[in-house]
Design a protein around this motif. Structure first.
Motif, PDB file in Angstrom:
ATOM      1  N   ALA A   1      36.879  38.868  53.682  1.00 46.35           N
ATOM      2  CA  ALA A   1      37.308  40.085  52.983  1.00 46.35           C
ATOM      3  C   ALA A   1      36.923  40.035  51.498  1.00 46.35           C
ATOM      4  O   ALA A   1      36.752  41.071  50.870  1.00 46.35           O
ATOM      5  CB  ALA A   1      38.816  40.293  53.129  1.00 46.35           C
ATOM      6  N   ALA A   2      36.805  38.851  50.944  1.00 46.75           N
ATOM      7  CA  ALA A   2      36.366  38.599  49.569  1.00 46.75           C
ATOM      8  C   ALA A   2      37.348  39.064  48.503  1.00 46.75           C
ATOM      9  O   ALA A   2      36.984  39.160  47.333  1.00 46.75           O
ATOM     10  CB  ALA A   2      34.986  39.190  49.311  1.00 46.75           C
ATOM     11  N   SER A   3      38.585  39.320  48.855  1.00 45.96           N
ATOM     12  CA  SER A   3      39.576  39.670  47.832  1.00 45.96           C
ATOM     13  C   SER A   3      39.786  38.491  46.891  1.00 45.96           C
ATOM     14  O   SER A   3      39.975  38.675  45.688  1.00 45.96           O
ATOM     15  CB  SER A   3      40.896  40.108  48.470  1.00 45.96           C
ATOM     16  OG  SER A   3      41.417  39.092  49.307  1.00 45.96           O
ATOM     17  N   CYS A   4      39.705  37.280  47.400  1.00 43.37           N
ATOM     18  CA  CYS A   4      39.846  36.095  46.552  1.00 43.37           C
ATOM     19  C   CYS A   4      38.715  36.020  45.537  1.00 43.37           C
ATOM     20  O   CYS A   4      38.932  35.663  44.382  1.00 43.37           O
ATOM     21  CB  CYS A   4      39.901  34.831  47.399  1.00 43.37           C
ATOM     22  SG  CYS A   4      38.450  34.544  48.441  1.00 43.37           S
ATOM     23  N   VAL A   5      37.513  36.373  45.956  1.00 48.59           N
ATOM     24  CA  VAL A   5      36.349  36.354  45.061  1.00 48.59           C
ATOM     25  C   VAL A   5      36.516  37.404  43.964  1.00 48.59           C
ATOM     26  O   VAL A   5      36.224  37.143  42.794  1.00 48.59           O
ATOM     27  CB  VAL A   5      35.044  36.604  45.848  1.00 48.59           C
ATOM     28  CG1 VAL A   5      33.853  36.649  44.909  1.00 48.59           C
ATOM     29  CG2 VAL A   5      34.853  35.538  46.923  1.00 48.59           C
ATOM     30  N   ALA A   6      37.014  38.574  44.335  1.00 44.46           N
ATOM     31  CA  ALA A   6      37.208  39.650  43.360  1.00 44.46           C
ATOM     32  C   ALA A   6      38.226  39.260  42.299  1.00 44.46           C
ATOM     33  O   ALA A   6      38.056  39.568  41.123  1.00 44.46           O
ATOM     34  CB  ALA A   6      37.647  40.930  44.064  1.00 44.46           C
ATOM     35  N   ILE A   7      39.270  38.545  42.706  1.00 39.30           N
ATOM     36  CA  ILE A   7      40.350  38.189  41.787  1.00 39.30           C
ATOM     37  C   ILE A   7      40.042  36.907  41.009  1.00 39.30           C
ATOM     38  O   ILE A   7      40.378  36.803  39.840  1.00 39.30           O
ATOM     39  CB  ILE A   7      41.683  38.064  42.554  1.00 39.30           C
ATOM     40  CG1 ILE A   7      42.092  39.459  43.045  1.00 39.30           C
ATOM     41  CG2 ILE A   7      42.766  37.438  41.699  1.00 39.30           C
ATOM     42  CD1 ILE A   7      43.254  39.465  44.001  1.00 39.30           C
ATOM     43  N   SER A   8      39.400  35.963  41.649  1.00 41.28           N
ATOM     44  CA  SER A   8      39.164  34.668  41.008  1.00 41.28           C
ATOM     45  C   SER A   8      37.748  34.151  41.288  1.00 41.28           C
ATOM     46  O   SER A   8      37.563  33.161  41.997  1.00 41.28           O
ATOM     47  CB  SER A   8      40.211  33.670  41.501  1.00 41.28           C
ATOM     48  OG  SER A   8      40.145  32.482  40.773  1.00 41.28           O
ATOM     49  N   PRO A   9      36.733  34.811  40.698  1.00 44.38           N
ATOM     50  CA  PRO A   9      35.352  34.394  40.962  1.00 44.38           C
ATOM     51  C   PRO A   9      34.992  33.018  40.415  1.00 44.38           C
ATOM     52  O   PRO A   9      34.002  32.425  40.844  1.00 44.38           O
ATOM     53  CB  PRO A   9      34.520  35.495  40.292  1.00 44.38           C
ATOM     54  CG  PRO A   9      35.417  36.072  39.249  1.00 44.38           C
ATOM     55  CD  PRO A   9      36.812  35.954  39.795  1.00 44.38           C
ATOM     56  N   ALA A  10      35.793  32.482  39.507  1.00 47.24           N
ATOM     57  CA  ALA A  10      35.537  31.136  38.994  1.00 47.24           C
ATOM     58  C   ALA A  10      35.950  30.070  40.002  1.00 47.24           C
ATOM     59  O   ALA A  10      35.540  28.921  39.906  1.00 47.24           O
ATOM     60  CB  ALA A  10      36.283  30.919  37.684  1.00 47.24           C
ATOM     61  N   VAL A  11      36.757  30.467  41.001  1.00 43.51           N
ATOM     62  CA  VAL A  11      37.260  29.513  41.990  1.00 43.51           C
ATOM     63  C   VAL A  11      36.674  29.749  43.377  1.00 43.51           C
ATOM     64  O   VAL A  11      36.384  28.801  44.093  1.00 43.51           O
ATOM     65  CB  VAL A  11      38.805  29.548  42.052  1.00 43.51           C
ATOM     66  CG1 VAL A  11      39.338  28.595  43.111  1.00 43.51           C
ATOM     67  CG2 VAL A  11      39.402  29.208  40.689  1.00 43.51           C
ATOM     68  N   PHE A  12      36.488  31.007  43.767  1.00 35.24           N
ATOM     69  CA  PHE A  12      36.046  31.323  45.128  1.00 35.24           C
ATOM     70  C   PHE A  12      34.725  32.073  45.161  1.00 35.24           C
ATOM     71  O   PHE A  12      34.424  32.860  44.268  1.00 35.24           O
ATOM     72  CB  PHE A  12      37.110  32.182  45.839  1.00 35.24           C
ATOM     73  CG  PHE A  12      38.443  31.524  45.944  1.00 35.24           C
ATOM     74  CD1 PHE A  12      38.697  30.564  46.907  1.00 35.24           C
ATOM     75  CD2 PHE A  12      39.456  31.843  45.056  1.00 35.24           C
ATOM     76  CE1 PHE A  12      39.933  29.944  46.995  1.00 35.24           C
ATOM     77  CE2 PHE A  12      40.703  31.235  45.138  1.00 35.24           C
ATOM     78  CZ  PHE A  12      40.937  30.278  46.110  1.00 35.24           C
ATOM     79  N   GLU A  13      33.959  31.814  46.235  1.00 41.46           N
ATOM     80  CA  GLU A  13      32.751  32.582  46.519  1.00 41.46           C
ATOM     81  C   GLU A  13      32.584  32.612  48.034  1.00 41.46           C
ATOM     82  O   GLU A  13      33.232  31.853  48.753  1.00 41.46           O
ATOM     83  CB  GLU A  13      31.527  31.961  45.848  1.00 41.46           C
ATOM     84  CG  GLU A  13      31.160  30.587  46.384  1.00 41.46           C
ATOM     85  CD  GLU A  13      30.020  29.924  45.609  1.00 41.46           C
ATOM     86  OE1 GLU A  13      29.558  30.492  44.610  1.00 41.46           O
ATOM     87  OE2 GLU A  13      29.610  28.821  46.012  1.00 41.46           O
ATOM     88  N   LEU A  14      31.727  33.516  48.520  1.00 40.41           N
ATOM     89  CA  LEU A  14      31.416  33.548  49.941  1.00 40.41           C
ATOM     90  C   LEU A  14      30.138  32.754  50.178  1.00 40.41           C
ATOM     91  O   LEU A  14      29.200  32.824  49.394  1.00 40.41           O
ATOM     92  CB  LEU A  14      31.227  34.986  50.437  1.00 40.41           C
ATOM     93  CG  LEU A  14      32.457  35.896  50.386  1.00 40.41           C
ATOM     94  CD1 LEU A  14      32.127  37.245  51.030  1.00 40.41           C
ATOM     95  CD2 LEU A  14      33.664  35.278  51.047  1.00 40.41           C
ATOM     96  N   ASP A  15      30.114  32.012  51.279  1.00 38.51           N
ATOM     97  CA  ASP A  15      28.921  31.233  51.610  1.00 38.51           C
ATOM     98  C   ASP A  15      27.998  32.046  52.520  1.00 38.51           C
ATOM     99  O   ASP A  15      28.214  33.240  52.738  1.00 38.51           O
ATOM    100  CB  ASP A  15      29.323  29.896  52.253  1.00 38.51           C
ATOM    101  CG  ASP A  15      29.990  30.046  53.618  1.00 38.51           C
ATOM    102  OD1 ASP A  15      30.075  31.179  54.143  1.00 38.51           O
ATOM    103  OD2 ASP A  15      30.415  29.018  54.168  1.00 38.51           O
ATOM    104  N   GLY A  16      27.000  31.420  53.072  1.00 41.35           N
ATOM    105  CA  GLY A  16      26.031  32.088  53.931  1.00 41.35           C
ATOM    106  C   GLY A  16      26.628  32.662  55.204  1.00 41.35           C
ATOM    107  O   GLY A  16      26.065  33.558  55.816  1.00 41.35           O
ATOM    108  N   GLU A  17      27.782  32.136  55.616  1.00 40.68           N
ATOM    109  CA  GLU A  17      28.472  32.638  56.807  1.00 40.68           C
ATOM    110  C   GLU A  17      29.476  33.734  56.449  1.00 40.68           C
ATOM    111  O   GLU A  17      30.266  34.147  57.293  1.00 40.68           O
ATOM    112  CB  GLU A  17      29.203  31.497  57.511  1.00 40.68           C
ATOM    113  CG  GLU A  17      28.304  30.409  58.047  1.00 40.68           C
ATOM    114  CD  GLU A  17      29.095  29.252  58.641  1.00 40.68           C
ATOM    115  OE1 GLU A  17      30.181  29.490  59.213  1.00 40.68           O
ATOM    116  OE2 GLU A  17      28.633  28.104  58.527  1.00 40.68           O
ATOM    117  N   LYS A  18      29.471  34.161  55.173  1.00 40.39           N
ATOM    118  CA  LYS A  18      30.424  35.171  54.675  1.00 40.39           C
ATOM    119  C   LYS A  18      31.870  34.694  54.820  1.00 40.39           C
ATOM    120  O   LYS A  18      32.771  35.451  55.127  1.00 40.39           O
ATOM    121  CB  LYS A  18      30.246  36.525  55.373  1.00 40.39           C
ATOM    122  CG  LYS A  18      28.860  37.102  55.215  1.00 40.39           C
ATOM    123  CD  LYS A  18      28.598  37.478  53.776  1.00 40.39           C
ATOM    124  CE  LYS A  18      27.250  38.156  53.649  1.00 40.39           C
ATOM    125  NZ  LYS A  18      26.592  37.909  52.419  1.00 40.39           N
TER     126      LYS A  18
END
Length: 81
Positions: free
Chosen positions: A23-40
């Protein structure tokens, strides 16, 4: 990098990849900590141990509760409660 536990500030953070739906909500809120990998799927960014940027809020935003946070000092699980 499956289910690796990383110390981020005062928390130990783990992404349960079996629960992650990208869902990438973690990436939106904390891009310094989370990202999506090749498997999304969410992964913890290398070097994230230096950033505490909204990590708890990012975990709380996850619709499947795939981010598990424990307190480094007490060992108690902070999220999900």
């Amino acid at each position: 990098m499956s289910d690796e536990v990383v110390k981020v500030g005062k928390y130990n953070v783990k992404v349960d990849r079996g629960l992650c739906i990208g869902a990438a909500s973690c990436v939106a809120i904390s891009p310094a900590v989370f990202e999506l990998d090749g498997e999304k799927k969410a992964v913890i960014v290398k070097g994230a141990s230096d950033a505490e940027e909204n990590v708890l809020l990012a975990a709380q935003s996850c619709p499947t509760k795939a981010i598990i946070i424990t307190d480094v000092e007490t060992g108690q699980q902070v999220w999900p409660a």
